[in-house]
Design a protein around this motif. Structure first.
Motif, PDB file in Angstrom:
ATOM      1  N   ARG A  66       0.829  -1.221   0.000  1.00 54.62           N
ATOM      2  CA  ARG A  66       0.000   0.000   0.000  1.00 54.62           C
ATOM      3  C   ARG A  66       0.855   1.261   0.000  1.00 54.62           C
ATOM      4  N   THR A  69       2.136   1.567  -3.614  1.00 55.38           N
ATOM      5  CA  THR A  69       1.101   1.872  -4.612  1.00 55.38           C
ATOM      6  C   THR A  69       0.409   3.207  -4.309  1.00 55.38           C
ATOM      7  N   THR A  70       1.005   4.020  -3.475  1.00 52.40           N
ATOM      8  CA  THR A  70       0.555   5.393  -3.167  1.00 52.40           C
ATOM      9  C   THR A  70      -0.687   5.463  -2.294  1.00 52.40           C
ATOM     10  N   ILE A  71      -1.154   4.329  -1.786  1.00 53.42           N
ATOM     11  CA  ILE A  71      -2.343   4.384  -0.921  1.00 53.42           C
ATOM     12  C   ILE A  71      -1.967   4.927   0.459  1.00 53.42           C
ATOM     13  N   LEU A  72      -0.818   4.507   0.967  1.00 57.85           N
ATOM     14  CA  LEU A  72      -0.347   4.993   2.267  1.00 57.85           C
ATOM     15  C   LEU A  72       0.927   5.815   2.076  1.00 57.85           C
ATOM     16  N   ARG A  73       1.112   6.771   2.962  1.00 58.70           N
ATOM     17  CA  ARG A  73       2.345   7.563   2.919  1.00 58.70           C
ATOM     18  C   ARG A  73       3.281   7.044   4.010  1.00 58.70           C
ATOM     19  N   PRO A  89       2.794  11.225  -6.030  1.00 54.33           N
ATOM     20  CA  PRO A  89       1.970  10.010  -6.205  1.00 54.33           C
ATOM     21  C   PRO A  89       1.073  10.052  -7.438  1.00 54.33           C
ATOM     22  N   ALA A  90       0.593  11.250  -7.797  1.00 54.36           N
ATOM     23  CA  ALA A  90      -0.300  11.337  -8.953  1.00 54.36           C
ATOM     24  C   ALA A  90       0.419  10.964 -10.242  1.00 54.36           C
ATOM     25  N   ARG A  93       0.833   6.869 -10.142  1.00 53.75           N
ATOM     26  CA  ARG A  93      -0.352   6.029 -10.378  1.00 53.75           C
ATOM     27  C   ARG A  93      -0.526   5.554 -11.812  1.00 53.75           C
ATOM     28  N   VAL A  98      -2.199  -2.691 -10.162  1.00 57.30           N
ATOM     29  CA  VAL A  98      -2.355  -3.374  -8.877  1.00 57.30           C
ATOM     30  C   VAL A  98      -3.477  -4.402  -8.954  1.00 57.30           C
TER      31      VAL A  98
END
Lengths: 344, 483
Positions: A66, A69-73, A89-90, A93, A98
């Motif tokens: 996560r 995959t940019t879901i969490l920092r 992150p943008a 993506r 994923v």
């Protein structure tokens, strides 16, 4: 745009491979309210390589995915996808695909409608989106079922559809979380073969999270083993095996299968051999476990002679050997060895 | 610790920006397809049409209720249309994000280049699609109960404007709750409770809705305020601008919901709503602030007017009687309720006052007011300076014809003295003939049309699903367009 110039964690970049890594993690750490879920994860993934993420439940695999995959920092550390920093992150993506462990799919639309939808979300328009969707379905072997409702798909077909969706944006890195979970053996083999093809033909870097160690061993070039949030090993499968054997107890054992009728004869024969410390019955009536006497020197050379000697003795005695395995030569052994502390 | 939209929207190349610009439209189309083809919208609309048909049937056939004039029947039918129509949008919206979380489909959506705002916008527009369908389904019922009355034009306009505004507010509210919730049942439950609360208040008896608190609640509840506004305009012949204060809460609700949804919630949309403790804390303070502003705005008008009255009040006491209605059209047998306002614009308390109601027939025949009203006088001890007193009056419309109803306020004269009665404006009351709908002739249409429409849609969807579900498709036919 920030690009990585020379980030080469030594564990996973081998000499001779000059292509720049598609994914680099640098000392990633994740903490939740005083509890650290991930400590200093670092690795590099080359294009066309498959990297296995292994670890017991709660080891930090999903957290790692996560983050990547940019879901969490992450609390600290950074990573780069195709040279792009995690600060953006943008931009990352559109470059990753994923397949999450929980693969939710809408049941009331067809496979091609689903893939076309995502192709459009990634910026393709009209006929281009549809034809690209068809190409993705073709690649995962679902083109002929593209116009069937997703609810009519088997579990394996749904997994393949998920992979097609994850590839719809031609990602440079593909993340797969337990992709073979719930598949039958044939489905597992087909899916792994598909992943190998994707990695080789498209030069996509693949991160594969799995509990099925045999499949990781068969398909992965590199592995990262996590335990309680700590990285306990990274590198190629061979390197991790060597590390596990180096760090494990100096005990060499063999597991072999012989026909049930010859178990007694084989036991007596092996017990009489010099260099054999003990022979015991294994988990079934055809399995024998043979412990060799450990030498004072580096175990590798002694093992080699001892194991060949045991095999020669059985063949000379005309005892059929159904299987023969040196303990510690499989990823599963290394995994058990390296993650033992997590259970204690 | 989750990456939010604020950090994630640093889109890179112009090509990438172009590619993601129309993502909201892609999301909208897909959501609409899943909503309608998946059958959820159809199922909800079938339930809606059954409910609407039943209520219209009861309205038209009940021997007591069918004395209601066409204007009021149109009003009641429109109120039901809006109440249940917006409910569908809210339920669909409530599934928008929490449903994706539950089904495990949100993660892959969040990983696409589409911004969070675009995802929310696409979902909001899709959840609004059942509203026009619900409004269309209610048209036959509205036309039939109007019995040719010209009020139908106004009703359709109000439905299309206020109904759409409320549909946006309620669908947006559903989506808002959905962004906070990990479980679908939680967001659905919250939305259902809120809707029931707002809707039930519109069903309370008129007496309960009166008084300071009653009027306050009427104004802040968008559904109740809409009901009041439509009743004044459709039944009591008021113009839009005479009762525009009742539109305030609806407008505020739309603006507030859209602000919270797109400015606050959408950029912070995340995979797991449950860990957003700090955000929820902020939501709490933000909600408190917005509620305070909302209440101040709604309540502000009253004190401001009172202050104005105090500034410009006259010396001594100065009484004035005003009516809430100036024209009403009813049917024979109707009960007419209206309020009067007795104001003292002076600087001193008034003496005791007698309020007396009178009614005369404009065509010249004699009317006995005792037959029309059981209580024709009401007594007031005094009217405080710069204050007002409201009185409620009831008239039974017992005969067809044109009437004028008016009130006089008679201040108690001093000893051996007279006083000057103050008259109110007149209430022009037109009483129509007793009329009954023909249930055998028109009501089957009212029920059959919406049902027929929704069933036809259902059959079309089922046929599509059956065709697609037959399994293997010929790959050579894959160049067919995606429907």
């Amino acid at each position: 745009m920030e690009r990585v110039e020379a980030v080469r964690p030594a564990d996973t970049v081998r000499p001779g491979d000059t292509r720049p890594p598609v994914l680099v993690a640098e000392d990633l750490t994740m903490s939740y309210r005083g509890w650290t879920a991930l400590h200093g994860l670092s690795f590099a993934l080359r294009p066309g390589h498959v990297m296995g993420f292994l670890g017991p439940n709660g080891a930090g695999k999903t957290t790692s995915i996560r983050i990547l995959t940019t879901i969490l920092r992450p609390t600290s550390g950074r990573y780069f996808v195709d040279g792009i920093s995690s600060d953006r992150p943008a931009q990352i993506r559109p470059r990753i695909g994923v397949l999450p462990e929980t693969l939710g799919l809408p049941n009331q639309i067809t496979g091609i409608e689903y893939i076309t939808y995502f192709a459009r979300l990634y910026g393709r328009r009209g006929d281009d989106a549809r034809s690209h969707g068809l190409a993705m379905l073709e690649m995962v072997g679902l083109r002929e079922r593209g116009r069937s409702l997703i609810r009519a798909y088997s579990h394996g077909m749904r997994q393949r559809l998920g992979i097609a969706r994850a590839l719809v944006n031609d990602p440079v890195v593909l993340f797969l979380d337990e992709p073979t979970l719930g598949l039958d053996p044939r489905g597992q083999q087909e899916l792994l073969a598909l992943l190998r093809d994707i990695a080789h033909q498209r030069s996509t870097g693949i991160i594969l999270c799995s509990h099925a160690l045999s499949e990781v061993e068969g398909v992965c070039d590199d592995v990262v083993i996590l335990s309680s949030g700590h990285v306990v090993a990274t590198g190629s499968v061979a390197e991790v095996l060597t590390k596990a054997r180096r760090e494990g107890p100096r005990r060499t054992a063999l597991r072999l299968h012989v026909p049930a009728a010859t178990v007694g004869k084989a036991t007596r024969l092996l017990e009489a051999l010099p260099g054999v410390a003990a022979v015991s019955r294994g988990s079934n009536d055809r399995q024998l476990e043979v412990e060799l006497a450990a030498g004072p020197d580096e175990p590798g050379a002694d093992d080699h002679r001892s194991t060949n000697w045991v095999l020669d003795a059985l063949v000379d005695a005309d005892i059929q050997v159904l299987s023969f395995e040196v303990e510690g030569s499989r990823l599963q052994d290394a995994f058990m060895e390296l993650t033992e502390g997590a259970r204690s | 610790m989750t990456i939010t939209e604020a950090e994630a929207t640093t889109i890179g190349t112009p090509a990438e920006r172009r590619a993601t610009r129309g993502a909201w439209w892609v999301v909208f189309k897909q959501e609409a397809v899943e909503l309608w083809v998946g059958g959820r919208a159809i199922n909800l609309l079938i339930l809606y049409s059954l409910l609407l048909g039943l209520m219209t049937f009861l309205l038209a056939t009940n021997t007591e209720l069918n004395l209601i004039p066409p204007k009021e029947m149109v009003f009641l039918t429109l109120l039901n249309t809006i109440s249940f129509g917006v409910f569908i949008g809210m339920i669909v919206g409530a599934d928008g994000i929490s449903g994706e979380r539950e089904r495990g489909t949100l993660e892959v959506l969040l990983l696409t280049p589409a911004s969070r705002r675009q995802l929310i916008l696409g979902k909001l527009l899709a959840s609004l699609t059942p509203w026009p369908a619900a409004f269309l389904i209610s048209l036959p019922a509205l036309i039939v109960v109007s019995q040719g009355d010209e009020v139908i034009g106004q009703a359709l306009f109000l439905g299309a404007t206020i109904g759409t505004a409320l549909a946006i507010a309620f669908a947006g509210f559903g989506l808002l709750v959905s962004t906070w919730s990990n479980a679908n049942k939680t967001s659905m439950f919250i939305c259902l409770i809120v809707w029931l609360l707002l809707f039930m208040l519109t069903q309370l008896p008129g007496e309960v809705q009166k008084g300071d608190f009653g009027y306050f609640v009427q104004r802040i509840n968008p559904m109740q305020a809409t009901s009041e506004f439509m009743e004044k305009v459709l039944v009591n012949n008021r113009t839009f601008w005479e009762r525009d204060e009742y539109l305030r809460s609806s407008v505020i609700a739309v603006v507030l919901v859209l602000f919270l949804l797109f400015v606050i919630a959408a950029p912070r949309l995340r995979l797991d709503a449950g860990r957003a403790r700090r955000l929820r804390a902020r939501w709490g303070s933000l909600s408190g602030m917005t509620l305070t502003v909302f209440l101040l705005f709604v309540l502000g008008a009253g004190p401001a007017m009172s202050l104005g009255r105090q500034l410009f009040q006259a010396e001594g006491w100065n009484l004035k009687v005003s009516l809430e209605e100036t024209f009403l059209e009813v049917k024979t047998g109707d009960e007419v309720n209206f309020d009067t306002l007795l104001e003292n614009n002076g600087s001193e308390d008034s003496p005791p006052v007698i309020m007396a109601l009178n009614i005369i027939k404009l065509s010249g025949d004699v009317v006995d007011p005792e037959d029309w009203s059981p209580e024709r006088t009401q007594h007031v001890d005094f009217v405080p300076a710069a204050d007002q007193i409201r009185h409620s009056w009831t008239i039974e419309a017992i005969l067809k014809g044109d009437y004028m109803v008016y009130l006089v306020a008679v201040p108690e004269p001093g000893e051996k003295a007279s006083s000057h009665p103050i008259s109110s404006p007149g209430l022009h009351l037109t009483v129509g003939a007793f009329q009954r709908l023909n249930p055998e002739g028109v009501l089957p249409v009212v029920i059959a049309v919406p049902l027929g429409v929704t069933l036809a849609l259902l059959v079309l969807v089922r046929l599509r699903l059956r065709r697609l579900g037959q399994g293997v498709a010929d790959a050579s036919e894959d160049d067919d367009r995606v429907t």
